[in-house]
Design an enzyme around this catalytic site. Structure first.
Site, PDB file in Angstrom:
ATOM      1  N   SER A  78       0.870  -1.167   0.000  1.00 30.59           N
ATOM      2  CA  SER A  78       0.000   0.000   0.000  1.00 30.59           C
ATOM      3  C   SER A  78       0.910   1.221   0.000  1.00 30.59           C
ATOM      4  O   SER A  78       1.718   1.399   0.919  1.00 30.59           O
ATOM      5  CB  SER A  78      -0.863  -0.029   1.264  1.00 30.59           C
ATOM      6  OG  SER A  78      -1.653   1.137   1.362  1.00 30.59           O
ATOM      7  N   GLU A  80     -11.060   0.407  -3.473  1.00 26.83           N
ATOM      8  CA  GLU A  80     -11.348   0.108  -2.075  1.00 26.83           C
ATOM      9  C   GLU A  80     -12.014   1.311  -1.409  1.00 26.83           C
ATOM     10  O   GLU A  80     -11.521   2.440  -1.495  1.00 26.83           O
ATOM     11  CB  GLU A  80     -10.031  -0.250  -1.371  1.00 26.83           C
ATOM     12  CG  GLU A  80     -10.185  -0.709   0.069  1.00 26.83           C
ATOM     13  CD  GLU A  80      -8.839  -1.061   0.709  1.00 26.83           C
ATOM     14  OE1 GLU A  80      -7.835  -1.221  -0.025  1.00 26.83           O
ATOM     15  OE2 GLU A  80      -8.791  -1.173   1.942  1.00 26.83           O
ATOM     16  N   ASP A 117     -13.802  -1.878   2.948  1.00 30.54           N
ATOM     17  CA  ASP A 117     -12.905  -1.949   4.106  1.00 30.54           C
ATOM     18  C   ASP A 117     -13.683  -1.359   5.285  1.00 30.54           C
ATOM     19  O   ASP A 117     -14.358  -2.085   6.033  1.00 30.54           O
ATOM     20  CB  ASP A 117     -11.608  -1.175   3.782  1.00 30.54           C
ATOM     21  CG  ASP A 117     -10.635  -1.048   4.964  1.00 30.54           C
ATOM     22  OD1 ASP A 117     -11.006  -1.389   6.090  1.00 30.54           O
ATOM     23  OD2 ASP A 117      -9.486  -0.575   4.755  1.00 30.54           O
ATOM     24  N   LYS A 171      -1.058  -1.095  -4.488  1.00 29.67           N
ATOM     25  CA  LYS A 171      -2.255  -0.317  -4.145  1.00 29.67           C
ATOM     26  C   LYS A 171      -1.778   1.090  -3.861  1.00 29.67           C
ATOM     27  O   LYS A 171      -0.773   1.274  -3.179  1.00 29.67           O
ATOM     28  CB  LYS A 171      -2.922  -0.953  -2.922  1.00 29.67           C
ATOM     29  CG  LYS A 171      -3.688  -0.015  -1.992  1.00 29.67           C
ATOM     30  CD  LYS A 171      -4.472  -0.802  -0.958  1.00 29.67           C
ATOM     31  CE  LYS A 171      -4.657  -0.038   0.344  1.00 29.67           C
ATOM     32  NZ  LYS A 171      -5.369  -0.824   1.369  1.00 29.67           N
ATOM     33  N   LYS A 218      -9.967  -7.222   8.027  1.00 26.09           N
ATOM     34  CA  LYS A 218      -8.949  -6.803   8.995  1.00 26.09           C
ATOM     35  C   LYS A 218      -9.361  -7.340  10.355  1.00 26.09           C
ATOM     36  O   LYS A 218     -10.503  -7.110  10.796  1.00 26.09           O
ATOM     37  CB  LYS A 218      -8.847  -5.274   9.058  1.00 26.09           C
ATOM     38  CG  LYS A 218      -8.202  -4.644   7.822  1.00 26.09           C
ATOM     39  CD  LYS A 218      -8.131  -3.138   7.943  1.00 26.09           C
ATOM     40  CE  LYS A 218      -7.441  -2.528   6.727  1.00 26.09           C
ATOM     41  NZ  LYS A 218      -7.595  -1.056   6.691  1.00 26.09           N
ATOM     42  N   GLY A 265      -4.024  -4.124   6.039  1.00 24.60           N
ATOM     43  CA  GLY A 265      -3.031  -3.806   7.063  1.00 24.60           C
ATOM     44  C   GLY A 265      -3.379  -2.523   7.775  1.00 24.60           C
ATOM     45  O   GLY A 265      -4.152  -1.705   7.270  1.00 24.60           O
ATOM     46  N   ASP A 311      -7.180   2.860  -3.093  1.00 25.59           N
ATOM     47  CA  ASP A 311      -7.917   2.877  -1.818  1.00 25.59           C
ATOM     48  C   ASP A 311      -8.213   4.338  -1.463  1.00 25.59           C
ATOM     49  O   ASP A 311      -7.292   5.134  -1.268  1.00 25.59           O
ATOM     50  CB  ASP A 311      -7.068   2.232  -0.714  1.00 25.59           C
ATOM     51  CG  ASP A 311      -7.805   2.135   0.622  1.00 25.59           C
ATOM     52  OD1 ASP A 311      -8.963   2.591   0.715  1.00 25.59           O
ATOM     53  OD2 ASP A 311      -7.211   1.591   1.583  1.00 25.59           O
ATOM     54  N   LYS A 370      -2.974   4.979  -2.434  1.00 25.42           N
ATOM     55  CA  LYS A 370      -3.987   5.770  -1.760  1.00 25.42           C
ATOM     56  C   LYS A 370      -4.397   6.901  -2.696  1.00 25.42           C
ATOM     57  O   LYS A 370      -3.534   7.526  -3.338  1.00 25.42           O
ATOM     58  CB  LYS A 370      -3.414   6.356  -0.463  1.00 25.42           C
ATOM     59  CG  LYS A 370      -3.083   5.285   0.585  1.00 25.42           C
ATOM     60  CD  LYS A 370      -4.351   4.656   1.122  1.00 25.42           C
ATOM     61  CE  LYS A 370      -4.070   3.789   2.344  1.00 25.42           C
ATOM     62  NZ  LYS A 370      -5.322   3.182   2.863  1.00 25.42           N
TER      63      LYS A 370
HETATM   64  O1  OSB Z   1      -7.237   1.619   4.544  1.00 30.42           O
HETATM   65  O2  OSB Z   1      -6.038  -0.099   4.344  1.00 30.42           O
HETATM   66  C1  OSB Z   1      -6.219   1.000   4.846  1.00 30.42           C
HETATM   67  C2  OSB Z   1      -3.195   2.061   6.927  1.00 30.42           C
HETATM   68  C3  OSB Z   1      -3.833   2.671   7.996  1.00 30.42           C
HETATM   69  C4  OSB Z   1      -5.189   2.751   8.003  1.00 30.42           C
HETATM   70  C5  OSB Z   1      -5.943   2.227   6.951  1.00 30.42           C
HETATM   71  C6  OSB Z   1      -5.323   1.605   5.891  1.00 30.42           C
HETATM   72  C7  OSB Z   1      -3.918   1.551   5.870  1.00 30.42           C
HETATM   73  C8  OSB Z   1      -3.150   0.975   4.766  1.00 30.42           C
HETATM   74  C9  OSB Z   1      -1.761   0.481   5.087  1.00 30.42           C
HETATM   75  O3  OSB Z   1      -3.535   0.942   3.615  1.00 30.42           O
HETATM   76  C10 OSB Z   1      -1.619  -0.986   4.963  1.00 30.42           C
HETATM   77  C11 OSB Z   1      -0.325  -1.475   5.558  1.00 30.42           C
HETATM   78  O4  OSB Z   1       0.663  -1.505   4.838  1.00 30.42           O
HETATM   79  O5  OSB Z   1      -0.301  -1.835   6.764  1.00 30.42           O
HETATM   80 MG    MG Z   2      -8.381   0.476   3.179  1.00 26.52          MG
END
Ligand code: OSB
Ligand code: MG
Length: 368
Positions: free
Chosen positions: A135, A213, A238, A161, A262, A290, A188, A163
């Site tokens: 991510s 996402e 999510d 992925k 999660k 994550g 995402d 953001k």
């Molecule tokens: O939306 O998946 C998410 C990190 C913090 C809060 C939400 C998210 C995330 C990530 C990071 O996308 C995923 C990771 O590498 O741990």
């Molecule tokens: Mg997410």
């Protein structure tokens, strides 16, 4: 079995650089760890709540109070046969899934250790190697983003992925697609869009993303139903999914085609497994998200990801992407093929480095 005592610790760990999302920037993590003593065997879990309530309503400080004042009293002195029963013991506490999962996952680790078996086997997992993706946070320029993706792909990660948020969406996706026409790519939004943005999100269809996402608000199942009808790209939820009932509603209504599971968000392994089974029975793929976890939360994620329907690469990456030094040994490593080989030792399969954890601890409370 009984949980004889629990130890809460807040450890401070800094990411190598800020991780920017549509809801804010994260770098200095305050991580709440739960060490549970189950009949003399220690198990470890992580509360994945954030420092602020911008991803979910839970926070580190709130979770600490809920653990002390409600979760611990609900399990103290109570006999159970399996960690699978912990979730039921906590049922009367509404919400606070991340706090619950911190304890529940610790008890699973302890049970597996006491049986001398890997946690993933106890959960019913079958995968000995799990596929991994990364991510990538919002970057300061397209060039920086492309360079980051290049580095992760070279390391072997199986999907990228990124953001996104309004103003950082079509252009970065276009830049990555131009440079990497065939990679598995997804975005995402962490709830940054509204239904009126459907035309913009629809314009992403041409990039053949694996999924979008959580484009809409964290509690807006209906909006996602309406949006999915307009998009070719599958929606993955999510933030919207906290319970088995919500997962069922999302699938029944057509709010998504994929679910990101999660452990913290759904309250631990028992519920995560039920959501996994539900999706599997409907042919809906899942993957493990994550929360910028320490090695303890990451190890729990790896165990969960061995269940058969975790067919898509998760946000479960190597320790070194997050921490100069992790708090488990060995650290989590990713192969050149972008996989993690699941450990075969008992419990979560990695050893918490208690001395190191103590050095990073800023607050500690033992409940017995
Ligand atoms: O939306 O998946 C998410 C990190 C913090 C809060 C939400 C998210 C995330 C990530 C990071 O996308 C995923 C990771 O590498 O741990
Ligand atoms: Mg997410």
């Amino acid at each position: 079995m009984q949980v004889r005592k629990i130890c809460l610790r807040e450890v401070h760990m800094a990411l190598p650089e800020p991780f920017e999302t549509s809801f804010g920037s994260i770098q200095d993590r305050r991580i709440l760890l739960v060490e549970a003593d189950v009949d003399g065997v220690a198990g470890w879990g992580e509360v994945t709540a954030g420092e602020n309530p911008f991803y979910s309503p839970e926070t580190v400080d709130g979770a600490w109070l809920i653990l002390r004042d409600f979760i611990w009293p609900a399990v103290r002195g109570r006999e159970f046969r399996s960690a699978a029963e912990i979730e039921g013991m906590l049922q009367k506490i509404r919400g606070h899934n991340m706090a619950k999962a911190g304890l529940e996952t610790a008890v699973w680790d302890a049970e597996a250790r006491s049986k001398g078996m890997p946690l993933w086997r106890l959960l019913g997992g079958t995968r000995e190697e799990i596929p991994c993706g990364v991510s990538i946070g919002i970057q300061s320029s397209l060039a920086a983003l492309v360079a980051k993706a290049e580095k992760e792909l070279a390391a072997g990660y199986q999907r990228i992925k990124i953001k996104v948020k309004p103003g950082w969406d079509v252009e970065p996706v276009e830049a990555l697609r131009e440079r990497f026409p065939a990679i598995r790519l997804m975005v995402d939004a962490n709830s940054a869009y509204r239904l009126k943005d459907a035309p913009l999100l629809k314009s992403l269809d041409r990039f053949h993303l694996m999924m979008i996402e959580q484009p809409l608000e964290w509690d807006d199942l209906y909006g996602h139903v309406a949006l999915q009808k307009q998009l070719e790209t599958p929606i993955c939820l999510d933030e919207c999914i906290h319970t088995e009932a919500q997962a069922r509603a999302a699938l029944e209504l057509g709010a998504c085609q994929i679910i990101n599971i999660k452990l913290g968000r759904v309250g631990g392994h028992a519920v995560a497994r039920r959501i996994h089974d539900l999706c599997q029975s409907r042919g809906v793929p899942v993957w493990c998200g994550g929360m910028l976890e320490s090695g303890i939360g990451r190890a729990q994620n790896i165990a969960m990801s061995t269940l058969a329907n975790f067919v898509l690469p998760g946000d479960v990456a190597a320790s070194r992407r997050y921490w100069a030094q992790d708090i488990i040994e060995p650290e989590v490593e990713v192969t050149r093929q972008g996989t993690i080989r699941v450990p075969t030792s008992p419990g979560i399969g990695y050893t918490p480095q208690v001395e190191r954890i103590e050095k990073l601890t800023h607050r500690r409370e033992v409940l017995e």
